[in-house]
Enzyme design. Structure first.
Site, PDB file in Angstrom:
ATOM      1  N   HIS A 165      39.749  42.250  48.017  1.00  0.00           N
ATOM      2  CA  HIS A 165      40.909  41.651  48.693  1.00  0.00           C
ATOM      3  C   HIS A 165      40.413  40.992  49.978  1.00  0.00           C
ATOM      4  O   HIS A 165      39.413  41.427  50.564  1.00  0.00           O
ATOM      5  CB  HIS A 165      41.881  42.787  49.017  1.00  0.00           C
ATOM      6  CG  HIS A 165      43.196  42.375  49.594  1.00  0.00           C
ATOM      7  ND1 HIS A 165      43.354  42.024  50.913  1.00  0.00           N
ATOM      8  CD2 HIS A 165      44.425  42.269  49.039  1.00  0.00           C
ATOM      9  CE1 HIS A 165      44.622  41.733  51.152  1.00  0.00           C
ATOM     10  NE2 HIS A 165      45.296  41.873  50.026  1.00  0.00           N
ATOM     11  N   ASP A 200      37.894  50.772  49.977  1.00  0.00           N
ATOM     12  CA  ASP A 200      39.240  50.250  50.173  1.00  0.00           C
ATOM     13  C   ASP A 200      40.104  50.868  49.080  1.00  0.00           C
ATOM     14  O   ASP A 200      40.050  50.451  47.919  1.00  0.00           O
ATOM     15  CB  ASP A 200      39.192  48.718  50.075  1.00  0.00           C
ATOM     16  CG  ASP A 200      40.578  48.094  50.047  1.00  0.00           C
ATOM     17  OD1 ASP A 200      41.577  48.845  50.012  1.00  0.00           O
ATOM     18  OD2 ASP A 200      40.657  46.857  50.042  1.00  0.00           O
ATOM     19  N   GLN A 203      44.720  50.287  46.478  1.00  0.00           N
ATOM     20  CA  GLN A 203      45.297  50.273  45.125  1.00  0.00           C
ATOM     21  C   GLN A 203      44.946  51.526  44.332  1.00  0.00           C
ATOM     22  O   GLN A 203      45.278  51.622  43.155  1.00  0.00           O
ATOM     23  CB  GLN A 203      44.817  49.033  44.352  1.00  0.00           C
ATOM     24  CG  GLN A 203      45.224  47.719  44.976  1.00  0.00           C
ATOM     25  CD  GLN A 203      46.738  47.489  44.968  1.00  0.00           C
ATOM     26  OE1 GLN A 203      47.476  48.142  44.199  1.00  0.00           O
ATOM     27  NE2 GLN A 203      47.222  46.585  45.797  1.00  0.00           N
ATOM     28  N   LYS A 262      52.204  50.852  49.977  1.00  0.00           N
ATOM     29  CA  LYS A 262      51.864  50.750  48.555  1.00  0.00           C
ATOM     30  C   LYS A 262      51.958  52.105  47.864  1.00  0.00           C
ATOM     31  O   LYS A 262      51.699  52.239  46.685  1.00  0.00           O
ATOM     32  CB  LYS A 262      50.451  50.185  48.386  1.00  0.00           C
ATOM     33  CG  LYS A 262      50.316  48.750  48.894  1.00  0.00           C
ATOM     34  CD  LYS A 262      48.931  48.224  48.641  1.00  0.00           C
ATOM     35  CE  LYS A 262      48.637  46.960  49.432  1.00  0.00           C
ATOM     36  NZ  LYS A 262      49.394  45.795  48.997  1.00  0.00           N
TER      37      LYS A 262
END
Ligand code: PLP
Length: 414
Positions: free
Chosen positions: A131, A208, A211, A234
């Site tokens: 990302h 990261d 997600q 999220k």
């Protein structure tokens, strides 16, 4: 219990869905089908209620006041930290730094952990599927220090090559920053294996996890990563909340990222003594209500259990991928063997924005565009994709509605 009756995640998900007020509305005359949780997930009633109760009964500034409301606010805010530490199995609550999101967490590591020692000839390694939030902070850092940003490639399925990464991780590398799960492709990266290799060479690893945390059980001690970053919005919590997990010994040695209130012990014009961990990295009044909500979101996830959520979403993703692949003229983007929650696709030569708009007319919310992963789009030679992303509250009915809406879109354009 038979195998069939043991496999009842869809019924569970229908129950879980009932906890999310936003899902029970009509959009353009159709029941909302929300398939955009990778961008931002909806919030359960428990989170909304926790924030409301806090605002109505306990709001004050944290850490500083001697009065009852300030104690209550501090207690609510700090108990969210305890819960999050437990959720990702941090060895100490001091390893949980509250930030405004994944982007903020990564920038903190770039500027505080790397910048003070990085020099020309040093390298930061990332992968091609990151990302923008795990690209641009490193580009800025390299501009500031003269270090070099090196990018590990991906293949047609959207997976990294561990042997290439093994070759890249030499003595010049000062940090490897990698997605745990790709937001554009859904790839689950072999992070444990990669961390194992990096460790043998003394290279710190940042994951990261934006997600990953809403979809997989995450155990930072088991992963043995040095930094782990994620966003509240999220994972069913409020926007403007995020977490940086950092190994205590590393956080201890890092200078503060920003100066101001709460990150100090004593200030004089001669100099300032910084606060202990994690407050050293939390300058200014934090998003107290947001973290109260995030604590409630984590409690909600723990009550269901991440293993159950993971299993439900795995089966649903398989179903969605199978159903989508049967649509005429569809091209699936992101086909790695190990995936979570996301399927990107192109439908014939219809621009993804047009697909998204037609789907919205039928109440189906998906994401279209480059998903803040422009290098991924460049790799596949496309301007963007349509992306359906799942969360614990989605069911097969949602997938069926998506597929029906895509058939309708195909018809309109053919
Ligand atoms: N990293 C990944 C993998 C993401 O999917 C996102 C958001 O989509 C981010 C980082 C940035 O998160 P935030 O905007 O919450 O800081």
């Amino acid at each position: 219990m038979t195998g069939r009756s043991a496999k009842k995640p869809t019924a569970d998900a229908s129950d879980w869905r009932g906890s999310f007020p936003a899902l029970h509305q009509e959009i353009n005359g159709h029941p909302l089908v929300y398939l955009d949780s990778a961008a931002s997930s909806q919030q359960p009633a428990a989170v909304i209620a926790a924030v409301q109760t806090y605002q109505e009964c306990s709001h004050a500034n944290v850490h500083r006041g001697v009065h009852t409301l300030s104690h209550r606010a501090t207690e609510a805010y700090e108990s969210a930290r305890d819960r999050i530490a437990d959720f990702i199995n941090a060895s100490n609550r001091t390893e949980i730094v509250f930030t405004s999101g994944t982007t903020d967490s990564i920038n903190l590591v770039a500027q505080s952990f790397c910048r003070p020692t990085l020099k020309p000839g040093d390298r930061i390694v990332i992968s091609h599927l990151e990302h923008h939030s795990n690209i641009v902070p490193w580009q800025m850092l390299c501009e500031q220090t003269g270090a070099e940003l090196v990018v590990a490639s991906i293949d047609e399925s959207g997976q990294v090559d561990v042997s290439e990464i093994t070759d890249l991780l030499d003595e010049r590398v000062k940090l490897f920053a990698l997605a745990h799960v790709s937001n554009a492709l859904g790839t689950v990266l072999p992070v444990k294996e990669i961390i194992g290799i990096a460790k043998t060479r003394g290279i710190p690893v940042l994951l990261d996890g934006a997600q990953a945390v809403p979809h997989l059980p995450v155990d930072v001690q088991d992963l043995d990563c040095d930094f782990y970053t994620f966003s509240g919005h999220k994972m069913f919590g409020p926007t403007g909340t995020g977490v940086l997990f950092g190994r205590e010994s590393l956080l201890e040695a890092m200078p503060p990222y920003q100066g101001g209130g709460d990150m100090i012990l004593e200030v004089s014009f001669e100099g300032t003594t910084y606060n202990d961990l994690p407050y050293k990295f939390e300058a200014g009044t934090p998003n107290i209500a947001g973290f109260v909500g995030l604590g409630a979101a984590v409690k909600y996830l723990q009550c269901i259990g991440m293993q159950r959520i993971c299993q439900h979403e795995k089966e649903l993703l398989e179903y969605m991928t199978m159903q989508l692949s049967e649509i005429q003229d569809i091209r699936l983007i992101g086909t790695a063997a190990n995936k979570a929650s996301v399927q990107s696709f192109m439908l014939a030569d219809i621009h993804p924005h047009d697909v998204g708009t037609i789907l919205d007319h039928q109440g189906v919310a998906i994401r279209t565009g480059h998903h803040c992963a422009m290098p991924v789009m460049e790799y596949f030679g496309i301007p963007g994709t349509a992306r359906a992303s799942l969360a614990l509250y989605n069911t097969r009915d949602d997938v069926d509605a998506l597929v029906a809406a895509l058939h309708a879109a195909h018809k309109i354009f053919s």
